[in-house]
Scaffold this motif. Structure first.
Motif, short mmCIF file in Angstrom:
data_model
loop_
_atom_site.label_atom_id
_atom_site.label_comp_id
_atom_site.label_asym_id
_atom_site.label_seq_id
_atom_site.Cartn_x
_atom_site.Cartn_y
_atom_site.Cartn_z
N GLU A 147 0.85 -1.18 0.00
CA GLU A 147 0.00 0.00 0.00
C GLU A 147 0.89 1.24 0.00
O GLU A 147 1.59 1.52 0.97
CB GLU A 147 -0.92 -0.02 1.22
CG GLU A 147 -1.93 -1.17 1.19
CD GLU A 147 -2.89 -1.14 2.36
OE1 GLU A 147 -2.70 -0.30 3.27
OE2 GLU A 147 -3.84 -1.95 2.37
N LYS A 155 -7.66 1.14 -2.92
CA LYS A 155 -7.47 0.64 -1.56
C LYS A 155 -8.80 0.39 -0.85
O LYS A 155 -8.93 -0.53 -0.04
CB LYS A 155 -6.63 1.64 -0.77
CG LYS A 155 -6.23 1.19 0.62
CD LYS A 155 -5.33 2.22 1.28
CE LYS A 155 -4.98 1.81 2.70
NZ LYS A 155 -4.10 2.83 3.36
N ARG A 178 -3.22 -0.01 -3.65
CA ARG A 178 -2.63 -1.33 -3.41
C ARG A 178 -1.91 -1.74 -4.69
O ARG A 178 -2.51 -1.85 -5.76
CB ARG A 178 -3.71 -2.36 -3.05
CG ARG A 178 -3.13 -3.76 -2.78
CD ARG A 178 -4.16 -4.64 -2.09
NE ARG A 178 -5.35 -4.81 -2.90
CZ ARG A 178 -5.49 -5.73 -3.86
NH1 ARG A 178 -4.48 -6.53 -4.15
NH2 ARG A 178 -6.62 -5.82 -4.53
#
Length: 336
Positions: A36, A66, A47
């Motif tokens: 991340e 994310k 991500r």
């Protein structure tokens, strides 16, 4: 990331990458896994996945939202390029954010890019790895080894006899027959028919390598005698290799030559220079008294140069010279 270059800091991210690779410290700089992080440099994390896909192990990088987990659509610069961008993908954190480095195996950098907040990948640097081949310390005949690096080197014996061998008469699958010639292969004063063979496999990432074997008296098949065993050992052929029975897979330049009354075998990287660490090989040997004698050992010295700096002002607000290298201090125990 902390810069530990104290005397002459790199003037831009291109010099930054070249400096660390040239000082054999890429492990301190590059990140080969995702996670991340803010790869699009828009203030929010995504991500990121980096890996290899398919039997060929082609590298890929993907971004996902994310929060939702959905894929993020990126306009990749590689889609517009007809050039090969290497085997590996790594991430580089510099002053103004993350960059993506595409390189060939063994840290041969090719292209450095950066994603902008509009999810568009832009090329920042193009690199060239200059390789110098030098004679190593472990040489039986240093004068010959040095001669082979010059234009005055002995020429290869010309294999001119054409032969068609049935696949069932070859020791290795995925192998084709080339031309043959009678030579004193084991330096016993007697010429024997030797044929050049081409191994070519499309499995996985593919593999190509030329080698030699001994023909029978009728020249319609191969033999399985002591000379064959010595040829196999000298050329590094083995069914125990992980995927392919040959020692290298990026092709090779190979042949036989006579020098001071001895018949020598040579194999080395294909082309003018290696394009990755997998191509850093050059071997010279001969067979005599039922033994393989290794004659030459070569070392490869690499230097990464900045071939083009297309958009250095993105990271430093001013263009940099197209070529150059920063000075590197003593190694630090701290990560950059």
């Amino acid at each position: 990331m902390r810069l530990n270059i104290v005397d002459k800091p790199p003037v831009n991210v291109c010099h930054y990458v070249a400096t660390y690779v040239n000082e054999e410290r890429p492990g301190e700089l590059f990140r080969s896994s995702g996670g991340e992080l803010d790869l699009t440099n828009d203030g929010s994390e995504e991500r990121v996945e980096i890996g290899a896909e398919g039997s060929a192990g082609n590298p890929y990088i993907s971004l996902y939202d994310k929060k939702t987990g959905g894929p993020i659509d990126i306009r990749w610069a590689a889609q517009d390029s007809k050039e090969w961008w290497g085997d590996d993908i790594s991430l580089v954190l510099y002053k103004d954010g993350y960059y993506i480095l595409y390189s060939a195996y063994g840290w041969y950098p090719i292209v450095l890019t950066q994603l902008n907040p509009s999810n568009y990948e832009r090329v920042i640097c193009q690199f060239e790895t200059v390789v110098e081949e030098v004679v190593g310390e472990k040489c039986e005949d240093k004068a010959l080894c040095e001669l082979l690096l010059t234009k005055q080197r002995p020429s290869y014996l010309q294999f001119t006899e054409s032969h068609q061998l049935e696949p069932g008469k070859l020791h290795l699958s995925e192998t084709g027959a080339g031309r043959a010639l009678a030579i004193d292969v084991d330096n016993d004063g007697k010429e024997e028919p030797i044929i050049e063979l081409q191994y070519a496999s499309l499995a996985g990432p593919g593999c190509a390598y030329n080698f030699f074997d001994k023909l029978n008296e009728d020249r319609n098949g191969l033999v399985d005698d002591k000379t064959h065993e010595l040829l196999v050992a000298m050329q590094g052929l083995s069914s125990k290799h992980s995927r392919d029975p040959v020692p290298h897979c990026l092709g090779n330049t190979t042949g036989w030559f006579r020098f001071n009354g001895i018949t020598y075998y040579e194999t080395k990287f294909h082309g003018e220079r290696p394009v990755s660490a997998a191509g850093e090989f050059h071997e010279v040997s001969y067979i005599k008294d039922s033994q393989v004698h290794k004659v030459c050992q070569y070392d490869f010295k690499k230097k990464v140069e900045i071939k083009v700096c297309l958009d250095c002002e993105l990271s430093e607000k001013k263009p940099a010279a197209k070529r150059g290298q920063a000075t590197f201090p003593e190694k630090s125990s701290q990560s950059p």
